[in-house]
Design an enzyme around this catalytic site. Structure first.
Site, PDB file in Angstrom:
ATOM      1  CB  THR A 121      -0.915   0.008   1.241  1.00 46.36           C
ATOM      2  OG1 THR A 121      -1.625  -1.223   1.300  1.00 46.36           O
ATOM      3  CG2 THR A 121      -1.887   1.168   1.187  1.00 46.36           C
ATOM      4  CE1 TYR A 132     -17.212   0.878  -2.187  1.00 44.69           C
ATOM      5  CE2 TYR A 132     -17.794  -0.932  -3.640  1.00 44.69           C
ATOM      6  CZ  TYR A 132     -18.046   0.335  -3.153  1.00 44.69           C
ATOM      7  OH  TYR A 132     -19.108   1.046  -3.626  1.00 44.69           O
ATOM      8  CE1 TYR A 150      -1.668  -4.698   6.386  1.00 45.17           C
ATOM      9  CE2 TYR A 150      -1.502  -4.243   4.026  1.00 45.17           C
ATOM     10  CZ  TYR A 150      -1.478  -3.806   5.338  1.00 45.17           C
ATOM     11  OH  TYR A 150      -1.279  -2.473   5.607  1.00 45.17           O
ATOM     12  NE  ARG A 188      -3.612   1.882   4.075  1.00 41.95           N
ATOM     13  CZ  ARG A 188      -3.511   2.995   3.357  1.00 41.95           C
ATOM     14  NH1 ARG A 188      -4.365   3.224   2.378  1.00 41.95           N
ATOM     15  NH2 ARG A 188      -2.569   3.881   3.607  1.00 41.95           N
ATOM     16  CE  LYS A 241       1.805  -4.308   7.081  1.00 40.92           C
ATOM     17  NZ  LYS A 241       1.972  -3.481   5.855  1.00 40.92           N
ATOM     18  CB  ILE A 275       5.434  -5.498   7.210  1.00 42.59           C
ATOM     19  CG1 ILE A 275       5.926  -6.939   7.021  1.00 42.59           C
ATOM     20  CG2 ILE A 275       5.449  -4.752   5.865  1.00 42.59           C
ATOM     21  CD1 ILE A 275       5.083  -7.770   6.073  1.00 42.59           C
TER      22      ILE A 275
END
Length: 290
Positions: free
Chosen positions: A46, A109, A134, A139, A163, A205
């Site tokens: 990202t 989304y 992840y 987000r 992550k 990370i």
């Protein structure tokens, strides 16, 4: 997969003033991290503004980082999306010969329920590739709950790491407590890195880590060695700037640090914009303190 332990950094994509990819600065960034203690590099995450890169640019960035890295550090490649079949095909078609694993964000989304998230990662696991889950609800709009992560970890050995960037640190601790042997958790939140590592995590990370690789890598290594007070001294030194770089979204803040260090130029692609003058001044002032 203990090779992916310590500080991985989610590299930014430097741009020129005309918003073309700045490969010269990308070389500097990779070398700076390798020379200052970063343990592995994450490509096209990202933070790389990957959503704004064309397929050709992504290919060029991957090839450039592989060349500059020259097998010095392990590499992880970001491949994710909210179309499961498409993500699966991308993973199957990708040349992963230079990469230890794929970092794949949970679907955004669409907001699938826990069974949908499970089925998504089950489909990705069927590729046989090493995949890092992840979870970043801020987000994606949906949380991969701890029980879903544990279910996946128990059933699919190639889903070997998460992550984790849930806003609730108790979720990290639940995964660490319940996970099968061999499954790894790294922090996806820079500020949680130290407590999560001390609790049994395998590091982070990181975004801030590429700006302060020596300090952040030293902090995590001290945590591995159980040197809590020394590790927290570094954590406390970096906590304010860590908060500042996310104040107006990522990666505008870390690009300020890297610009001030003379590694990149301060350009982003829309819809992201440069840090405001006020934030830039605050980051610069905090850098002077550090």
């Amino acid at each position: 997969m203990s090779i992916l332990k310590g500080v991985g950094v989610a590299l930014v994509t430097p741009f020129n003033e005309d918003l073309s990819v700045d490969f010269e600065s990308l070389t500097k960034l990779v070398d700076y991290n390798i020379e200052n203690g970063t343990n592995y590099l994450v490509v096209l995450g990202t933070t790389a503004e990957a959503a704004t890169l064309s397929e050709e640019e992504k290919k060029q960035v991957i090839e450039h980082i592989i060349k500059v890295n020259n097998k010095r550090l392990p590499l992880v490649l970001g491949i994710g999306g909210n179309n499961t079949l498409d993500v699966k095909k991308q993973i199957e078609d990708a040349d992963l010969s230079e990469f230890e694993a794929v970092l794949s964000v949970s679907p955004y989304y669409n907001k699938p329920n826990q069974e949908g998230l499970y089925q998504h990662y089950k489909a990705l696991a069927s590729t046989g590739k090493n995949i890092i889950i992840y979870n970043v609800p801020s987000r994606t709009g949906q949380n991969v709950e701890a029980d879903t992560t544990i279910r996946l970890a128990n059933e699919f050995p190639n889903l070997f790491m998460i992550k984790e960037a849930a806003p609730n640190i108790l979720q990290y601790f639940d995964i660490l407590r319940k996970k099968p042997e061999g499954f790894s958790l790294v922090s996806g939140d820079d500020e949680y890195t130290l407590p999560v590592t001390l609790a049994g995590g395998d590091g982070v990370i990181s975004v801030i880590g590429q700006g302060y690789p020596k300090e952040f890598s030293t902090m995590v290594q001290l945590a591995f060695e159980g040197k809590v007070n020394e590790a927290y001294a570094i954590h406390n030194k970096l906590v304010e700037i860590t908060r500042l770089i996310f104040a107006e979204g990522n990666p505008c803040g870390i690009k300020v640090i890297l610009t001030e260090k003379g590694i990149i130029k301060n350009y982003l692609r829309l819809p992201l914009v440069q840090a405001s003058e006020g934030l830039y001044a605050k980051i610069k002032a905090e850098m002077a303190k550090i």
